[in-house]
Design a protein around this motif. Structure first.
Motif, PDB file in Angstrom:
ATOM      1  N   SER A   1      84.307  61.814  54.142  1.00 11.54           N
ATOM      2  CA  SER A   1      84.558  63.258  54.233  1.00 11.54           C
ATOM      3  C   SER A   1      84.806  63.886  52.861  1.00 11.54           C
ATOM      4  N   TRP A   2      85.328  63.107  51.912  1.00  8.12           N
ATOM      5  CA  TRP A   2      85.705  63.681  50.608  1.00  8.12           C
ATOM      6  C   TRP A   2      84.532  63.746  49.627  1.00  8.12           C
ATOM      7  N   TYR A   3      83.365  63.292  50.050  1.00  9.59           N
ATOM      8  CA  TYR A   3      82.185  63.275  49.167  1.00  9.59           C
ATOM      9  C   TYR A   3      81.882  64.666  48.611  1.00  9.59           C
TER      10      TYR A   3
ATOM     11  N   ILE B   1      93.585  60.253  39.188  1.00 11.51           N
ATOM     12  CA  ILE B   1      94.351  59.352  40.049  1.00 11.51           C
ATOM     13  C   ILE B   1      93.725  59.296  41.444  1.00 11.51           C
ATOM     14  N   GLY B   2      93.469  58.102  41.926  1.00 16.39           N
ATOM     15  CA  GLY B   2      92.773  57.967  43.212  1.00 16.39           C
ATOM     16  C   GLY B   2      91.370  58.523  43.093  1.00 16.39           C
ATOM     17  N   GLY B   3      90.791  58.308  41.927  1.00 21.21           N
ATOM     18  CA  GLY B   3      89.465  58.856  41.641  1.00 21.21           C
ATOM     19  C   GLY B   3      88.381  58.245  42.522  1.00 21.21           C
ATOM     20  N   GLY B   4      88.637  57.036  43.011  1.00 24.70           N
ATOM     21  CA  GLY B   4      87.641  56.375  43.859  1.00 24.70           C
ATOM     22  C   GLY B   4      86.309  56.305  43.146  1.00 24.70           C
ATOM     23  N   ASP B   5      85.225  56.596  43.858  1.00 23.84           N
ATOM     24  CA  ASP B   5      83.935  56.651  43.162  1.00 23.84           C
ATOM     25  C   ASP B   5      83.438  58.084  43.082  1.00 23.84           C
TER      26      ASP B   5
ATOM     27  N   ASP C   1      94.542  64.750  40.503  1.00 23.91           N
ATOM     28  CA  ASP C   1      94.566  63.997  41.753  1.00 23.91           C
ATOM     29  C   ASP C   1      94.024  64.890  42.862  1.00 23.91           C
ATOM     30  N   ARG C   2      92.871  64.518  43.375  1.00 24.64           N
ATOM     31  CA  ARG C   2      92.344  65.223  44.550  1.00 24.64           C
ATOM     32  C   ARG C   2      92.351  64.253  45.718  1.00 24.64           C
ATOM     33  N   ALA C   3      93.171  64.583  46.698  1.00 20.44           N
ATOM     34  CA  ALA C   3      93.190  63.858  47.975  1.00 20.44           C
ATOM     35  C   ALA C   3      93.632  62.402  47.881  1.00 20.44           C
ATOM     36  N   ALA C   4      94.512  62.086  46.927  1.00 24.27           N
ATOM     37  CA  ALA C   4      95.132  60.750  46.926  1.00 24.27           C
ATOM     38  C   ALA C   4      96.635  60.903  47.199  1.00 24.27           C
TER      39      ALA C   4
ATOM     40  N   HIS D   1      93.375  48.771  53.362  1.00 24.76           N
ATOM     41  CA  HIS D   1      92.711  49.892  54.022  1.00 24.76           C
ATOM     42  C   HIS D   1      91.597  50.445  53.138  1.00 24.76           C
ATOM     43  N   TRP D   2      91.925  50.665  51.865  1.00 24.12           N
ATOM     44  CA  TRP D   2      90.955  51.299  50.969  1.00 24.12           C
ATOM     45  C   TRP D   2      89.852  50.344  50.547  1.00 24.12           C
ATOM     46  N   GLU D   3      90.180  49.072  50.383  1.00 21.93           N
ATOM     47  CA  GLU D   3      89.109  48.116  50.057  1.00 21.93           C
ATOM     48  C   GLU D   3      88.095  48.086  51.211  1.00 21.93           C
TER      49      GLU D   3
ATOM     50  N   VAL E   1      92.766  49.475  38.198  1.00 26.54           N
ATOM     51  CA  VAL E   1      92.984  49.239  39.635  1.00 26.54           C
ATOM     52  C   VAL E   1      94.489  49.109  39.820  1.00 26.54           C
ATOM     53  N   ALA E   2      95.091  50.105  40.448  1.00 25.60           N
ATOM     54  CA  ALA E   2      96.550  50.104  40.628  1.00 25.60           C
ATOM     55  C   ALA E   2      96.937  51.110  41.699  1.00 25.60           C
ATOM     56  N   ASP E   3      98.144  50.930  42.189  1.00 24.02           N
ATOM     57  CA  ASP E   3      98.725  51.893  43.128  1.00 24.02           C
ATOM     58  C   ASP E   3      99.439  52.950  42.286  1.00 24.02           C
ATOM     59  N   ALA E   4      99.149  54.206  42.557  1.00 24.84           N
ATOM     60  CA  ALA E   4      99.716  55.288  41.744  1.00 24.84           C
ATOM     61  C   ALA E   4     101.239  55.325  41.787  1.00 24.84           C
ATOM     62  N   THR E   5     101.827  54.751  42.835  1.00 24.32           N
ATOM     63  CA  THR E   5     103.286  54.798  42.946  1.00 24.32           C
ATOM     64  C   THR E   5     103.970  53.708  42.112  1.00 24.32           C
TER      65      THR E   5
ATOM     66  N   ILE F   1      87.423  50.486  53.367  1.00 25.01           N
ATOM     67  CA  ILE F   1      86.637  51.735  53.370  1.00 25.01           C
ATOM     68  C   ILE F   1      85.486  51.606  52.367  1.00 25.01           C
ATOM     69  N   TYR F   2      85.815  51.195  51.140  1.00 23.82           N
ATOM     70  CA  TYR F   2      84.779  51.179  50.099  1.00 23.82           C
ATOM     71  C   TYR F   2      83.789  50.027  50.258  1.00 23.82           C
ATOM     72  N   GLN F   3      84.187  48.999  51.019  1.00 27.52           N
ATOM     73  CA  GLN F   3      83.220  47.930  51.263  1.00 27.52           C
ATOM     74  C   GLN F   3      82.280  48.282  52.405  1.00 27.52           C
TER      75      GLN F   3
ATOM     76  N   LEU G   1      91.834  55.835  37.822  1.00 29.28           N
ATOM     77  CA  LEU G   1      92.724  54.863  38.465  1.00 29.28           C
ATOM     78  C   LEU G   1      92.493  54.914  39.970  1.00 29.28           C
ATOM     79  N   ASP G   2      92.399  53.757  40.591  1.00 31.95           N
ATOM     80  CA  ASP G   2      92.308  53.724  42.053  1.00 31.95           C
ATOM     81  C   ASP G   2      92.906  52.434  42.571  1.00 31.95           C
ATOM     82  N   ILE G   3      93.440  52.506  43.778  1.00 38.60           N
ATOM     83  CA  ILE G   3      94.027  51.325  44.411  1.00 38.60           C
ATOM     84  C   ILE G   3      92.943  50.322  44.819  1.00 38.60           C
ATOM     85  N   SER G   4      91.719  50.812  44.983  1.00 39.36           N
ATOM     86  CA  SER G   4      90.627  49.960  45.458  1.00 39.36           C
ATOM     87  C   SER G   4      89.721  49.484  44.332  1.00 39.36           C
TER      88      SER G   4
HETATM   89  C1  SAM Z   1      90.198  60.716  50.046  1.00 38.49           C
HETATM   90  S1  SAM Z   1      89.781  59.681  48.704  1.00 38.49           S
HETATM   91  C2  SAM Z   1      89.506  60.842  47.407  1.00 38.49           C
HETATM   92  C3  SAM Z   1      88.713  60.265  46.278  1.00 38.49           C
HETATM   93  C4  SAM Z   1      88.497  61.212  45.082  1.00 38.49           C
HETATM   94  N1  SAM Z   1      89.737  61.638  44.482  1.00 38.49           N
HETATM   95  C5  SAM Z   1      87.698  62.400  45.476  1.00 38.49           C
HETATM   96  O1  SAM Z   1      88.209  63.527  45.449  1.00 38.49           O
HETATM   97  O2  SAM Z   1      86.515  62.209  45.815  1.00 38.49           O
HETATM   98  C6  SAM Z   1      91.365  58.986  48.299  1.00 38.49           C
HETATM   99  C7  SAM Z   1      91.310  57.978  47.174  1.00 38.49           C
HETATM  100  O3  SAM Z   1      92.620  57.640  46.767  1.00 38.49           O
HETATM  101  C8  SAM Z   1      92.733  56.238  46.621  1.00 38.49           C
HETATM  102  N2  SAM Z   1      94.146  55.925  46.877  1.00 38.49           N
HETATM  103  C9  SAM Z   1      94.817  56.056  48.042  1.00 38.49           C
HETATM  104  N3  SAM Z   1      96.116  55.755  47.883  1.00 38.49           N
HETATM  105  C10 SAM Z   1      96.268  55.417  46.581  1.00 38.49           C
HETATM  106  C11 SAM Z   1      97.375  55.006  45.790  1.00 38.49           C
HETATM  107  N4  SAM Z   1      98.593  54.863  46.320  1.00 38.49           N
HETATM  108  N5  SAM Z   1      97.172  54.741  44.488  1.00 38.49           N
HETATM  109  C12 SAM Z   1      95.938  54.865  43.928  1.00 38.49           C
HETATM  110  N6  SAM Z   1      94.863  55.254  44.632  1.00 38.49           N
HETATM  111  C13 SAM Z   1      95.018  55.527  45.928  1.00 38.49           C
HETATM  112  C14 SAM Z   1      91.742  55.665  47.601  1.00 38.49           C
HETATM  113  O4  SAM Z   1      91.323  54.361  47.299  1.00 38.49           O
HETATM  114  C15 SAM Z   1      90.612  56.686  47.521  1.00 38.49           C
HETATM  115  O5  SAM Z   1      89.693  56.357  46.519  1.00 38.49           O
END
Ligand code: SAM
Length: 208
Positions: A25-27, A52-56, A116-119, A11-13, A99-103, A15-17, A74-77
């Motif tokens: 929305s989180w920009y 965590i889930g920093g994305g870009d 962690d904002r919005a992950a 899902h996240w790959e 590149v990892a899943d936070a769980t 989105i970012y591709q 760290l980000d899953i994508s």
């Molecule tokens: C809504 S975006 C928020 C991005 C960033 N934190 C921000 O505030 O702009 C959610 C991010 O969390 C990442 N993400 C979602 N589930 C995750 C997981 N289980 N482990 C690590 N990253 C995850 C996604 O790839 C995405 O980059």
């Protein structure tokens, strides 16, 4: 790797591709709330901070500009991480990228700040939530701080097209209560690039 995890990563790959930086929305060109919460901790510039889930997100750019020396994103994508690295250019070398899943992510490193904002709010089942909390506890040093931002109970029910779990200050506090003590909690609106408003719950925690 379980099927659920594979789907999540996919899902996240996707989105970012497929989506431009300013079209999600989180920009946030300047993540003011996160920056304020981090700077008011008055931690040393060589403290270890993990997003965590920093994305870009631009958080890392701003923290580097403020002189923080030990940033990990760290980000899953992988696509998200590659985008952030590309944007930062030579400065990307000052950052640790994971590149990892936070769980399921494992580390022998300990951090002073876990942001962690919005992950976290994408974790909707109890097992994942439990694994995430255990990981925060393991990865944070004794005096470490957790900074968490999710959609609030008056915020959206979905983000990037998938369901999220909303938190009030109270429910977030309760979720982390076993191992963490809430320091601060508040709600704040985020204005999306589409001029819509998303209400967030932010809390900071210390270890018990
Ligand atoms: C809504 S975006 C928020 C991005 C960033 N934190 C921000 O505030 O702009 C959610 C991010 O969390 C990442 N993400 C979602 N589930 C995750 C997981 N289980 N482990 C690590 N990253 C995850 C996604 O790839 C995405 O980059």
């Amino acid at each position: 790797m379980t099927e659920g995890m594979f789907d999540r990563k996919n899902h996240w790959e996707n989105i970012y591709q497929n989506k431009q930086l300013e079209n999600v929305s989180w920009y946030q060109p300047k993540p003011t709330t996160s920056l304020e919460l981090i700077t008011e901790l008055s931690i040393a510039k060589n403290a270890k901070i993990i997003d965590i889930g920093g994305g870009d997100s631009f958080l890392v750019d701003h923290l580097l500009a403020l002189g923080y020396e030990h940033m990990t994103v760290l980000d899953i994508s992988e696509a998200a991480i590659e985008r952030a690295k590309k944007r930062l250019g030579y400065q990307a070398e000052q950052v640790t990228w994971i590149v990892a899943d936070a769980t399921t992510f494992e580390t022998s490193e300990t951090y002073d700040v876990w942001h962690d904002r919005a992950a976290f709010h994408f974790l909707t089942n109890d097992e994942d939530i439990k694994r995430y909390i255990t990981n925060v506890d393991k990865a944070l040093c004794k005096e470490g701080r957790l900074i968490l931002g999710t959609f609030s109970t008056s915020g959206p029910l979905k983000c990037s097209g998938i369901p999220i779990k909303q938190y009030s200050i109270e429910s977030m506090t309760k979720t982390f209560d076993e191992m963490f003590e809430k320091q601060k909690g508040f709600n704040i609106d985020h204005k999306t690039p589409f001029d819509t408003i998303q209400n967030f719950t932010f809390c900071t925690f210390s270890k018990k």
